[in-house]
Design a protein around this motif. Structure first.
Motif, PDB file in Angstrom:
ATOM      1  N   LYS A   1       0.866  -1.180   0.000  1.00 56.06           N
ATOM      2  CA  LYS A   1       0.000   0.000   0.000  1.00 56.06           C
ATOM      3  C   LYS A   1       0.900   1.226   0.000  1.00 56.06           C
ATOM      4  CE  LYS A   1      -4.367   1.191   2.255  1.00 56.06           C
ATOM      5  NZ  LYS A   1      -4.979   1.507   0.968  1.00 56.06           N
ATOM      6  N   CYS A   2       0.566   2.167  -0.859  1.00 52.56           N
ATOM      7  CA  CYS A   2       1.334   3.406  -0.908  1.00 52.56           C
ATOM      8  C   CYS A   2       0.676   4.432   0.004  1.00 52.56           C
ATOM      9  CB  CYS A   2       1.392   3.956  -2.330  1.00 52.56           C
ATOM     10  SG  CYS A   2       2.277   5.525  -2.449  1.00 52.56           S
ATOM     11  N   ILE A   3       1.484   4.988   0.906  1.00 49.82           N
ATOM     12  CA  ILE A   3       0.912   5.954   1.848  1.00 49.82           C
ATOM     13  C   ILE A   3       0.932   7.359   1.272  1.00 49.82           C
ATOM     14  CG2 ILE A   3       1.520   4.601   3.870  1.00 49.82           C
ATOM     15  CD1 ILE A   3       3.998   6.367   4.167  1.00 49.82           C
TER      16      ILE A   3
ATOM     17  N   ASP B   1       1.087   9.302  -2.884  1.00 51.71           N
ATOM     18  CA  ASP B   1       0.270   9.487  -4.074  1.00 51.71           C
ATOM     19  C   ASP B   1       0.598   8.505  -5.186  1.00 51.71           C
ATOM     20  OD1 ASP B   1       2.743  10.395  -4.522  1.00 51.71           O
ATOM     21  OD2 ASP B   1       2.170  12.303  -5.431  1.00 51.71           O
ATOM     22  N   LYS B   2       1.214   7.390  -4.828  1.00 52.14           N
ATOM     23  CA  LYS B   2       1.564   6.346  -5.807  1.00 52.14           C
ATOM     24  C   LYS B   2       2.498   6.861  -6.905  1.00 52.14           C
ATOM     25  CE  LYS B   2      -2.663   3.692  -5.142  1.00 52.14           C
ATOM     26  NZ  LYS B   2      -3.799   3.006  -5.784  1.00 52.14           N
ATOM     27  N   LYS B   3       3.251   7.845  -6.557  1.00 53.41           N
ATOM     28  CA  LYS B   3       4.196   8.372  -7.538  1.00 53.41           C
ATOM     29  C   LYS B   3       5.584   8.528  -6.913  1.00 53.41           C
ATOM     30  CE  LYS B   3       0.702  10.897 -10.153  1.00 53.41           C
ATOM     31  NZ  LYS B   3       0.112  12.230 -10.441  1.00 53.41           N
ATOM     32  N   CYS B   4       5.894   7.616  -6.016  1.00 50.27           N
ATOM     33  CA  CYS B   4       7.180   7.703  -5.329  1.00 50.27           C
ATOM     34  C   CYS B   4       8.302   7.438  -6.327  1.00 50.27           C
ATOM     35  CB  CYS B   4       7.239   6.694  -4.187  1.00 50.27           C
ATOM     36  SG  CYS B   4       5.838   6.831  -3.051  1.00 50.27           S
ATOM     37  N   THR B   5       9.358   8.194  -6.181  1.00 49.11           N
ATOM     38  CA  THR B   5      10.487   8.027  -7.086  1.00 49.11           C
ATOM     39  C   THR B   5      11.328   6.842  -6.650  1.00 49.11           C
ATOM     40  OG1 THR B   5      11.753   9.581  -5.744  1.00 49.11           O
ATOM     41  CG2 THR B   5      10.583  10.464  -7.653  1.00 49.11           C
TER      42      THR B   5
ATOM     43  N   ARG C   1      11.603   3.124   0.284  1.00 42.02           N
ATOM     44  CA  ARG C   1      10.632   3.937   1.007  1.00 42.02           C
ATOM     45  C   ARG C   1       9.207   3.501   0.708  1.00 42.02           C
ATOM     46  NH1 ARG C   1      12.626  10.218   0.802  1.00 42.02           N
ATOM     47  NH2 ARG C   1      14.598   9.939   1.913  1.00 42.02           N
ATOM     48  N   CYS C   2       8.985   2.938  -0.466  1.00 44.46           N
ATOM     49  CA  CYS C   2       7.605   2.533  -0.804  1.00 44.46           C
ATOM     50  C   CYS C   2       7.643   1.225  -1.586  1.00 44.46           C
ATOM     51  CB  CYS C   2       6.903   3.624  -1.618  1.00 44.46           C
ATOM     52  SG  CYS C   2       5.211   3.178  -2.059  1.00 44.46           S
ATOM     53  N   GLN C   3       7.179   0.183  -0.929  1.00 45.03           N
ATOM     54  CA  GLN C   3       7.163  -1.113  -1.594  1.00 45.03           C
ATOM     55  C   GLN C   3       6.143  -1.151  -2.725  1.00 45.03           C
ATOM     56  OE1 GLN C   3       6.481  -3.198   2.154  1.00 45.03           O
ATOM     57  NE2 GLN C   3       8.415  -4.297   1.870  1.00 45.03           N
ATOM     58  N   TYR C   4       5.035  -0.454  -2.507  1.00 42.78           N
ATOM     59  CA  TYR C   4       3.982  -0.458  -3.521  1.00 42.78           C
ATOM     60  C   TYR C   4       4.517   0.077  -4.842  1.00 42.78           C
ATOM     61  CZ  TYR C   4      -0.405   0.625  -5.861  1.00 42.78           C
ATOM     62  OH  TYR C   4      -1.425   0.693  -6.767  1.00 42.78           O
ATOM     63  N   CYS C   5       5.086   1.275  -4.785  1.00 43.10           N
ATOM     64  CA  CYS C   5       5.548   1.888  -6.023  1.00 43.10           C
ATOM     65  C   CYS C   5       6.701   1.107  -6.643  1.00 43.10           C
ATOM     66  CB  CYS C   5       5.969   3.344  -5.758  1.00 43.10           C
ATOM     67  SG  CYS C   5       4.569   4.414  -5.356  1.00 43.10           S
ATOM     68  N   ARG C   6       7.482   0.451  -5.804  1.00 41.92           N
ATOM     69  CA  ARG C   6       8.587  -0.326  -6.345  1.00 41.92           C
ATOM     70  C   ARG C   6       8.077  -1.532  -7.135  1.00 41.92           C
ATOM     71  NH1 ARG C   6      13.637  -2.824  -2.822  1.00 41.92           N
ATOM     72  NH2 ARG C   6      15.130  -2.935  -4.548  1.00 41.92           N
TER      73      ARG C   6
HETATM   74 ZN   LIG Z   1       4.550   5.022  -3.242  1.00 37.04          ZN
END
Ligand SMILES: [Zn+2]
Ligand SMILES: [Zn+2]
Ligand SMILES: [Zn+2]
Ligand SMILES: [Zn+2]
Lengths: 449, 449
Positions: B59-61, B63-67, B75-80
């Motif tokens: 789950k991205c905490i 905006d689902k646009k993590c670099t 930092r974000c498993q979702y975006c990865r």
């Molecule tokens: Zn993210």
DNA sequence: GGGGGTCAAGGATACG
DNA sequence: CGTATCCTTGACCCCC
């Protein structure tokens, strides 16, 4: 947990190739041909290459008895490499120069002693010329033109390394096995009695042919490699239900056949005959081999137990089944055989000889190579005779006794197969009991001895 | 199609522009080669493996646009994971058997739609090949390398070859085939839930859900691929000796197990559960499957014959064996089941449904995916119900009757296994007779019908 | 056909 | 536990 343990056969079958029985001698995976001397898979090929080439030293974190299978082979590198060596993978086939192509000097398998294996595993490998003792051409010399005779895969070091105390005149003995005229022709059972009469001269000399020793070592090695995995499964007696037992029986039968095949593949003369010849021989002798194996069982209660069971069956079933008289007869003969084996104290060496002799003594009608078969049989009869003569000089009839046991095994196992099918459990019990009498409590009619 | 194609081209171009074979396409870290189809680093390789293998849902905490970069990728498993999928990491390259080494047949990235990515991220993934616009002919599932072992070779278009013999709407059938052309496996789980509630209306209209039809076709196909080779062997009755029969029995048991396994591998949902789950289910249900198979035998004398045998056994053995009363009870129930199957005229379609339903109805204690199992079972219950309703509108209780048969099979086969081992021949006879009653002359207590 | 190498799979392990 | 580095593995491939 217990359920999955009982149905490991399922997992095994998942990986089992039915169309082709050519399986890796180390792990049972599908083999891609000969690698370093033996039929093996790509995985074991690469593993052996890396291990030897990089001089790796492994360590078993368990009891050095890890099972090798496709799924489990990566769990213990130590046991995998040991099995590679035990099965005969030839380190000499690994080329230091790394040149891929060219000279295939017919690098066959090499069967080395357990001591040599231990040293290799410990990293004390004396990689080259372990004890060639002045033989300038190196070891074994596989490229020598000896026309594919029996001595192809002779281990170079095992007889010698035991010291020179035993070695007699090696020239005479070398001739005896290679040349057919020295070892007299022994037709199988009828003639073996006649043969023993004039074999006393060998008995007196206490000699044991070097080649015979080597052949015997190879047989022992072949026997060692076919360890039965079944008892491991059956030993933890966790709520044995009939369903599990059925599965186990099927597994055992499969395992038995598989091991007989593995045994055949390890025979020194394996490459000298066609597969279909072995199939014929195995088809004709498998029950005798099983019975012989059962007779060698360490557990003394097995056959006594069996006889008890048969008697019980006789009492309760003869009203409907007619053949039970014969069953009782079989039981008595089995009992005799059992006691005879105990009385003789048949050794492992004699057992492996009897096994291969029996295997080579089947009806060979229609075989194109009857002469070759006879030669082989003669050779191993000679080995067995020499062994008994040298090891038991005080028992001049020992060899004859062993051969008589073979005859009896032949007869009894034939009768066992003649027992009608509704007594099939007897056969199954013979097989099952022959390895571990763990389940005896669950069976009726057990006997103590 | 055109949309995804353009998307693919865009991705490709994007990749080629800045991928110099040494930089991870996800995070820009130093790449160690191709992993799961694309050049990537060890970190992203391991992350993708863990995420897919453990079916993680992130789950991205934000905006689902993590670099994604080397410093920020954790930092974000979702975006990865999203970026892994967007860049073309191939889930099929993850091996379910966990065997290392070797080469995959499906090399290359796979570019899936954003919708598919969304579903994967939400955990609704089922391993179907939705829009594989990327690689060459990557539709079937040559997932893990197999060195010529047993492989599930799904023949691509078998339901089509059967033509329009069935009298349903051929257009619907054709549509279903077209669908299966695009996506090899029709997503069935959501569909079956949506349909099962209003299945009654279809009964009235004689309609048969397209998805259910497809599932049924797949089951029939799975059944077809497991032809028994044993009867061919046994048909030429050439002097059947007990030894041959014993060998045949072992072979048959092996064959049966093998075929059950092959059947499992052909199941449409095979890839959705772990092997050990299937092993557990098979271990718990194999005897029921065998009995079910026996009941579908074409030969009407089989079970009648069996019951006769059992009765004979009862008369002669109850003096020593105590459990024979239960055997007689089992015999009666078997007879009833047998007659019930004949009376209903259970079709092949119903049989395959019952088979898979029974398989999925085993005790699933300790399973991590009980919910999934229940879903599957519900799905095939629905298929069976729809089939009976559409094919036999005049038999409103037919579906219930079939299910009652399943219950009875469960009970009887359990009792069969409870029969003590010395009556093991009964079990073997059940199995043996279930295919060809060729050997009946050699057996006692045969019955004519 | 049986040597060798390749290189993406999975595994082990220390780190946090 | 998740991460990331390094190591082991093995199905294909090439070579003679
Ligand atoms: Zn993210
Ligand atoms: Zn192997
Ligand atoms: Zn070990
Ligand atoms: Zn990365």
């Amino acid at each position: 947990m217990s359920v999955t343990a009982g149905y490991k056969v399922a997992i095994r079958t998942f990986c089992y190739d039915r169309s082709d029985r050519r399986v890796c001698l180390i792990c049972g995976d599908r083999a891609t041909g000969l690698h370093y001397g033996i039929t093996s898979c790509e995985g074991c090929k690469g593993f052996f290459k890396r291990s030897i080439f990089n001089k790796r030293v492994y360590k078993c974190i368990r009891d050095k008895k890890c099972t090798m299978s496709r799924k489990q082979r990566n769990r213990c590198q130590y046991c995998r490499l040991v099995k590679c060596l035990q099965m005969g993978m030839n380190r000499k086939a690994i080329r230091e120069d790394g040149m891929p192509g060219g000279r295939n000097k017919t690098t066959g398998p090499v069967y080395i002693s357990e001591e040599a294996i231990r040293r290799i595993m410990a990293g004390e490998e004396f990689d080259d010329e372990e004890n060639t003792s002045g033989n300038s051409s190196g070891e074994c010399d596989p490229s020598s033109p000896n026309n594919g005779r029996i001595d192809r895969n002779i281990s170079p070091d095992s007889p010698r390394s035991s010291g020179s105390s035993r070695s007699l005149d090696s020239n005479v003995l070398k001739d005896s096995c290679l040349i057919s005229e020295v070892s007299t022709v022994i037709p199988y059972l009828p003639a073996c009695f006649a043969y023993s009469s004039h074999s006393l001269s060998w008995t007196e000399t206490y000699s044991f042919n070097v080649h015979s020793q080597s052949l015997l070592q190879q047989l022992l090695q072949a026997e060692k490699t076919k360890q039965l995995k079944f008892p491991v499964l059956i030993q933890n007696r966790c709520a044995m239900t009939p369903s599990k037992l059925l599965a186990l029986l099927c597994q055992l039968a499969d395992e038995l056949l598989f091991q007989q095949i593995m045994w055949i593949k390890q025979l020194p003369f394996f490459k000298e005959m066609l597969i279909r010849h072995y199939t014929c021989l195995l088809g004709a002798s498998w029950h005798e081999l099983v019975l012989l194996q059962a007779l060698m069982s360490r557990d003394c209660q097995v056959l006594g137990d069996l006889c008890g069971i048969i008697e019980k069956y006789h009492v309760s079933k003869d009203t409907i089944h007619r053949c039970t008289d014969e069953a009782v007869e079989v039981a008595k003969q089995l009992n005799y055989l059992f006691r005879k084996f105990r009385q003789l104290g048949v050794t492992e060496e004699e057992y492996v000889c009897m096994k291969v002799i029996n295997f080579l003594s089947q009806d060979t009608k229609g075989f194109s190579n009857v002469a070759h078969l006879e030669q082989l049989k003669k050779c191993y009869l000679n080995v067995c005779q020499e062994y008994t003569a040298s090891q038991y000089p005080g028992q001049p009839t020992r060899f004859v006794d062993l051969m008589a046991c073979l005859t009896m095994i032949h007869n009894i196992s034939g009768k066992l197969l003649g027992i009608p099918l509704h007594q099939l459990p007897l056969l199954l019990k013979v097989i099952l009991h022959s390895f571990k009498a763990v389940l005896t409590d669950n069976w009726p009619g057990q006997m103590q001895e």
